[in-house]
Motif scaffolding. Structure first.
Motif, short mmCIF file in Angstrom:
data_model
loop_
_atom_site.label_atom_id
_atom_site.label_comp_id
_atom_site.label_asym_id
_atom_site.label_seq_id
_atom_site.Cartn_x
_atom_site.Cartn_y
_atom_site.Cartn_z
N THR A 62 8.64 -18.85 2.96
CA THR A 62 9.35 -19.28 2.39
C THR A 62 10.81 -20.20 2.59
OG1 THR A 62 10.87 -16.99 2.54
CG2 THR A 62 9.30 -17.38 0.98
N ILE A 63 10.86 -20.10 4.01
CA ILE A 63 12.91 -20.30 4.73
C ILE A 63 12.49 -21.73 5.45
CG2 ILE A 63 14.32 -19.98 5.89
CD1 ILE A 63 14.76 -16.68 4.44
N ALA A 64 11.31 -21.46 6.75
CA ALA A 64 11.10 -22.51 7.93
C ALA A 64 10.52 -23.16 6.66
CB ALA A 64 9.93 -21.26 7.89
N LYS A 65 11.50 -24.14 7.10
CA LYS A 65 10.51 -25.81 7.50
C LYS A 65 8.96 -25.72 7.27
CE LYS A 65 15.17 -27.66 8.49
NZ LYS A 65 15.67 -27.89 6.52
N PRO A 66 8.30 -26.12 6.44
CA PRO A 66 7.37 -26.98 5.59
C PRO A 66 6.14 -27.40 7.52
CG PRO A 66 8.53 -28.39 5.13
CD PRO A 66 9.63 -27.50 5.41
N GLU A 67 5.21 -27.04 7.01
CA GLU A 67 4.01 -27.86 8.52
C GLU A 67 4.31 -29.40 8.50
OE1 GLU A 67 0.39 -26.20 9.55
OE2 GLU A 67 0.82 -23.82 9.05
N GLY A 68 4.63 -29.66 9.39
CA GLY A 68 4.43 -31.39 9.70
C GLY A 68 5.91 -32.03 9.56
N TYR A 69 6.59 -30.99 9.23
CA TYR A 69 8.29 -31.45 9.21
C TYR A 69 8.90 -31.59 10.66
CZ TYR A 69 13.06 -31.54 8.57
OH TYR A 69 14.44 -31.88 8.06
N TYR A 70 8.76 -31.08 10.85
CA TYR A 70 8.39 -31.60 13.35
C TYR A 70 6.89 -32.39 13.97
CZ TYR A 70 11.81 -27.70 12.38
OH TYR A 70 13.71 -27.29 11.75
N SER A 71 7.83 -33.02 14.49
CA SER A 71 6.49 -33.26 15.62
C SER A 71 5.90 -32.94 16.55
CB SER A 71 6.65 -34.94 15.63
OG SER A 71 7.64 -34.47 17.36
N GLN A 72 4.20 -31.87 16.38
CA GLN A 72 4.14 -30.93 17.88
C GLN A 72 5.07 -31.52 19.16
OE1 GLN A 72 0.30 -31.17 18.52
NE2 GLN A 72 -0.23 -30.51 20.04
N GLU A 73 5.04 -32.93 19.38
CA GLU A 73 6.20 -33.29 20.76
C GLU A 73 7.62 -32.24 20.92
OE1 GLU A 73 7.80 -37.06 23.47
OE2 GLU A 73 6.74 -37.23 21.45
N TYR A 74 7.99 -32.93 19.74
CA TYR A 74 9.54 -31.98 19.06
C TYR A 74 9.65 -30.64 19.62
CZ TYR A 74 13.76 -30.82 16.66
OH TYR A 74 14.73 -30.12 16.76
N LEU A 75 7.91 -29.89 18.56
CA LEU A 75 7.82 -28.09 18.88
C LEU A 75 7.47 -27.61 20.53
CD1 LEU A 75 5.97 -27.88 15.71
CD2 LEU A 75 8.45 -27.29 16.41
N GLU A 76 7.17 -28.63 21.03
CA GLU A 76 6.78 -28.64 22.52
C GLU A 76 7.81 -28.08 23.41
OE1 GLU A 76 3.57 -31.26 23.30
OE2 GLU A 76 1.57 -29.73 22.11
N ASN A 77 8.30 -29.80 22.73
CA ASN A 77 10.11 -29.71 23.83
C ASN A 77 10.78 -29.03 23.93
OD1 ASN A 77 9.06 -31.82 25.65
ND2 ASN A 77 9.84 -33.35 23.50
N LYS A 78 11.32 -28.03 22.22
CA LYS A 78 11.98 -27.36 22.70
C LYS A 78 11.08 -25.96 22.64
CE LYS A 78 15.10 -28.91 20.01
NZ LYS A 78 17.06 -28.36 19.76
N ASN A 79 9.93 -24.99 22.13
CA ASN A 79 9.51 -24.32 22.72
C ASN A 79 9.83 -23.80 24.30
OD1 ASN A 79 8.92 -23.11 20.21
ND2 ASN A 79 6.99 -24.20 20.02
N ARG A 80 9.44 -25.14 25.56
CA ARG A 80 9.60 -25.08 26.67
C ARG A 80 11.09 -24.27 27.09
NH1 ARG A 80 10.16 -30.31 28.50
NH2 ARG A 80 7.99 -30.66 27.59
N PHE A 81 11.93 -24.75 26.32
CA PHE A 81 13.49 -24.20 26.78
C PHE A 81 13.31 -22.76 25.91
CE2 PHE A 81 14.29 -28.38 27.45
CZ PHE A 81 14.63 -28.39 28.90
N LEU A 82 13.14 -22.85 24.79
CA LEU A 82 13.47 -21.45 23.91
C LEU A 82 12.40 -20.37 24.67
CD1 LEU A 82 12.71 -23.08 20.59
CD2 LEU A 82 14.85 -21.65 21.48
N VAL A 83 10.67 -20.60 25.35
CA VAL A 83 10.21 -19.58 26.52
C VAL A 83 11.03 -18.87 27.55
CG1 VAL A 83 8.27 -18.99 27.17
CG2 VAL A 83 7.93 -20.49 24.63
N SER A 84 10.83 -20.23 28.18
CA SER A 84 12.42 -20.40 29.71
C SER A 84 13.59 -18.90 29.11
CB SER A 84 12.95 -20.86 30.05
OG SER A 84 13.62 -20.97 31.56
N ASP A 85 13.64 -18.98 28.29
CA ASP A 85 15.80 -18.55 27.49
C ASP A 85 14.97 -17.18 27.34
OD1 ASP A 85 18.66 -17.99 27.29
OD2 ASP A 85 18.37 -18.84 25.50
N TYR A 86 13.54 -16.59 26.69
CA TYR A 86 13.39 -15.91 26.27
C TYR A 86 13.41 -15.10 26.99
CZ TYR A 86 10.93 -12.21 23.04
OH TYR A 86 9.87 -11.09 23.56
N ASN A 87 11.87 -15.37 27.94
CA ASN A 87 11.48 -14.98 29.53
C ASN A 87 13.04 -14.67 30.30
OD1 ASN A 87 9.37 -14.81 28.42
ND2 ASN A 87 8.44 -16.22 29.18
#
Length: 142
Positions: A62-87
């Motif tokens: 319901t709330i999240a942006k729909p699939e396809g809104y972000y590019s895979q490259e954008y998501l991979e870059n964000k996840n790299r930093f988010l996972v590091s901070d989370y860990n």
């Protein structure tokens, strides 16, 4: 007298709307969490992502942006930093709530997990930050 009743009702309303983010899950809430389990697996690449978080399924639908809104490259870059901070938070239970940061996420930026995994992982961090008022240190420009 009439005003006293209105003030009491207003106080009761405000009290009942209070946040409950630092509470432990009861057994019935844990049972309901099975409905909020998102699992994605790819046996050929030997990876699996399981998100067990009450409300995440509703958020993603319901709330999240729909699939396809972000590019895979954008998501991979964000996840790299988010996972590091989370860990980092997982390894510091004296500073960060160990009920929120339970287990380390094994995310290797050199592996192509595909769009769906990166999309769900990124939105898990968005959900975590909104639901539990957490701030992750992610550069605004990558």
């Amino acid at each position: 007298m009439k005003n006293l009743i209105y003030v009491a009702l207003l106080g009761l309303l405000i009290y009942s709307c209070g946040t409950m983010r630092d509470r432990d899950l009861r057994s019935d809430e844990i049972a309901n969490a099975e409905n909020d389990t998102v699992r994605i697996a790819n046996d050929s690449l030997e990876y699996e992502i399981i998100i067990i978080e009450p409300g995440f399924d509703l958020f993603i639908n319901t709330i999240a942006k729909p699939e396809g809104y972000y590019s895979q490259e954008y998501l991979e870059n964000k996840n790299r930093f988010l996972v590091s901070d989370y860990n980092n938070r997982v390894h510091q239970p004296q500073i960060y709530n160990p009920n929120l940061y339970v287990q380390e996420i094994n995310y290797d930026p050199s592996i192509d997990y595909g769009y769906e995994v990166n999309y769900l992982l990124y939105n898990y961090f968005v959900y975590l930050s909104r639901q539990y008022n957490q701030r992750f240190s992610v550069p605004t420009r990558i």
